[in-house]
Design a protein around this motif. Structure first.
Motif, short mmCIF file in Angstrom:
data_model
loop_
_atom_site.label_atom_id
_atom_site.label_comp_id
_atom_site.label_asym_id
_atom_site.label_seq_id
_atom_site.Cartn_x
_atom_site.Cartn_y
_atom_site.Cartn_z
N ASP A 1 101.57 -23.74 55.84
CA ASP A 1 100.46 -24.20 56.40
C ASP A 1 100.65 -25.81 57.07
O ASP A 1 101.71 -26.29 56.86
CB ASP A 1 99.34 -24.31 55.45
CG ASP A 1 98.01 -24.54 55.92
OD1 ASP A 1 97.54 -24.29 57.13
OD2 ASP A 1 96.88 -24.80 55.13
N ARG A 2 99.58 -26.02 57.94
CA ARG A 2 99.66 -27.57 58.52
C ARG A 2 98.89 -28.26 57.54
O ARG A 2 97.77 -27.75 57.10
CB ARG A 2 99.37 -27.40 60.01
CG ARG A 2 100.25 -26.93 60.85
CD ARG A 2 99.83 -27.31 62.46
NE ARG A 2 101.21 -27.31 62.92
CZ ARG A 2 102.05 -28.51 63.11
NH1 ARG A 2 101.84 -29.27 62.05
NH2 ARG A 2 103.06 -28.17 63.74
N VAL A 3 99.20 -29.71 57.46
CA VAL A 3 98.38 -30.47 56.64
C VAL A 3 98.26 -31.82 57.35
O VAL A 3 99.27 -32.13 58.03
CB VAL A 3 99.05 -30.85 55.29
CG1 VAL A 3 98.24 -31.70 54.52
CG2 VAL A 3 99.34 -29.43 54.55
N GLU A 4 97.16 -32.31 57.42
CA GLU A 4 96.89 -33.53 58.07
C GLU A 4 96.41 -34.52 57.00
O GLU A 4 95.06 -34.14 56.75
CB GLU A 4 95.65 -33.51 59.32
CG GLU A 4 96.19 -32.56 60.36
CD GLU A 4 97.13 -33.02 61.42
OE1 GLU A 4 97.08 -34.40 61.68
OE2 GLU A 4 97.82 -32.24 62.04
N LEU A 5 97.06 -35.57 56.74
CA LEU A 5 96.40 -36.36 55.37
C LEU A 5 96.02 -37.64 56.09
O LEU A 5 96.64 -38.26 57.14
CB LEU A 5 97.45 -36.60 54.43
CG LEU A 5 98.08 -35.29 53.38
CD1 LEU A 5 99.21 -36.00 52.63
CD2 LEU A 5 96.93 -34.75 52.91
N LYS A 6 94.99 -37.96 55.70
CA LYS A 6 94.75 -39.71 56.23
C LYS A 6 93.79 -39.98 54.81
O LYS A 6 92.80 -39.46 54.41
CB LYS A 6 93.66 -39.32 57.20
CG LYS A 6 93.05 -40.71 57.75
CD LYS A 6 92.19 -40.64 59.16
CE LYS A 6 91.37 -39.47 59.10
NZ LYS A 6 90.38 -39.87 60.67
N ASP A 7 94.04 -41.11 54.53
CA ASP A 7 93.42 -41.87 53.57
C ASP A 7 92.46 -43.11 53.76
O ASP A 7 93.15 -44.28 53.90
CB ASP A 7 94.41 -42.29 52.30
CG ASP A 7 93.89 -42.49 51.10
OD1 ASP A 7 92.83 -42.84 50.91
OD2 ASP A 7 94.63 -42.99 50.02
N LEU A 8 91.28 -42.86 54.03
CA LEU A 8 90.27 -43.85 54.48
C LEU A 8 90.11 -44.77 53.32
O LEU A 8 89.59 -46.03 53.66
CB LEU A 8 89.07 -43.28 55.10
CG LEU A 8 89.25 -42.34 56.18
CD1 LEU A 8 87.80 -41.65 56.62
CD2 LEU A 8 89.77 -43.00 57.33
N GLY A 9 90.05 -44.36 51.99
CA GLY A 9 89.88 -45.44 51.04
C GLY A 9 91.23 -45.85 50.36
O GLY A 9 91.06 -46.01 49.12
N PHE A 10 92.34 -46.08 51.35
CA PHE A 10 93.53 -46.50 50.74
C PHE A 10 93.50 -47.62 49.92
O PHE A 10 94.65 -47.92 49.25
CB PHE A 10 94.59 -46.26 51.73
CG PHE A 10 94.44 -47.48 52.84
CD1 PHE A 10 95.31 -48.69 52.91
CD2 PHE A 10 93.48 -47.39 54.04
CE1 PHE A 10 95.35 -49.59 53.68
CE2 PHE A 10 93.44 -48.48 55.01
CZ PHE A 10 94.24 -49.60 54.86
N GLU A 11 92.74 -48.79 50.29
CA GLU A 11 92.96 -49.84 49.58
C GLU A 11 92.46 -50.11 48.19
O GLU A 11 92.67 -50.89 47.56
CB GLU A 11 91.97 -51.23 50.56
CG GLU A 11 92.75 -51.22 51.78
CD GLU A 11 92.14 -52.13 52.65
OE1 GLU A 11 92.81 -53.23 52.88
OE2 GLU A 11 90.86 -51.95 52.64
N ARG A 12 91.69 -49.09 47.86
CA ARG A 12 91.36 -48.89 46.25
C ARG A 12 91.65 -47.56 45.81
O ARG A 12 91.74 -46.48 46.32
CB ARG A 12 89.71 -49.13 46.08
CG ARG A 12 88.93 -48.21 47.28
CD ARG A 12 87.50 -48.76 47.43
NE ARG A 12 86.71 -47.67 48.13
CZ ARG A 12 86.91 -47.60 49.44
NH1 ARG A 12 87.61 -48.53 50.18
NH2 ARG A 12 86.16 -46.79 50.33
N GLY A 13 91.68 -47.70 44.38
CA GLY A 13 92.09 -46.37 43.89
C GLY A 13 92.88 -46.59 42.90
O GLY A 13 93.96 -47.49 43.03
N PRO A 14 92.96 -45.63 41.82
CA PRO A 14 94.16 -45.95 40.54
C PRO A 14 95.57 -45.57 41.12
O PRO A 14 96.42 -46.25 40.44
CB PRO A 14 93.41 -44.95 39.43
CG PRO A 14 92.60 -44.08 40.16
CD PRO A 14 92.08 -44.76 41.52
N ALA A 15 95.64 -44.66 41.98
CA ALA A 15 96.92 -44.12 42.28
C ALA A 15 97.71 -44.97 43.20
O ALA A 15 98.98 -45.31 42.89
CB ALA A 15 96.82 -42.86 43.39
#
Length: 179
Positions: free
Chosen positions: A133-147
């Protein structure tokens, strides 16, 4: 005449050696193979300082190892997973420092989220594609979060966290069933 010959040799030598030194991007092999397809066309893998080719090599090696580490344990012994990355946009944007330093500066703001586009293919022991499959990842909340906190000391923490989150939450069902 001899001076002209030496001058031509000096001018042509760097050009000839540059033409023969095609950049070899790291392609991680093993159960999980990561291929970086046309990296010159990627949206943003700009170095803020240092040599561009070394920075790209570091980025590709680091992200490729994350794919291997996260996805390798999900494969059966005779399977192989091929990830072909078609676009990459690192978190932030490189801006000139206008003389404050000799280097440019990567500004990391929420308006510059990390993105990665790739195709994955699961191959069986015979090399036949079982699923892909094709995957398009974009993390709009990248500045916060436990990961993100887990990768806090890593230079590519937002991109590493985005890959880890995809494997944890959205990995294809054919692989997720094996956890």
């Amino acid at each position: 005449m001899r001076a002209i010959a030496w001058l031509m040799l000096l001018v042509i030598s760097p050009w000839a050696s540059a033409q023969s030194d095609a950049q070899q991007w790291p392609t991680q092999d093993g159960p999980v193979t990561v291929v970086w397809e046309n990296p010159d066309d990627y949206r943003d893998v700009k170095a803020a300082s240092g040599r561009q080719d070394r920075y790209e090599n570091h980025v590709f090696a680091t992200l490729g190892k994350q794919f291997q580490k996260s996805l390798g344990p999900l494969l059966n012994d005779d399977e192989k997973l091929v990830i072909t990355v078609s676009n990459l946009d690192l978190a932030g944007d490189v801006r000139p420092s206008f003389g404050a330093t000799t280097n440019d500066i990567r500004i990391v703001k929420s308006v510059y989220p990390p993105r990665i586009s790739f195709r994955w293919s699961l191959l069986d022991g015979s090399g036949n594609e079982v699923e892909g499959d094709r995957v398009e990842l974009k993390d709009l909340g990248f500045e916060r979060g436990p990961a993100t906190a887990r990768f806090n000391n890593e230079p590519l923490k937002y991109e590493l966290a985005m890959i880890e989150r995809w494997v944890r939450d959205e990995v294809p069902p054919v692989l997720a069933a094996r956890r």
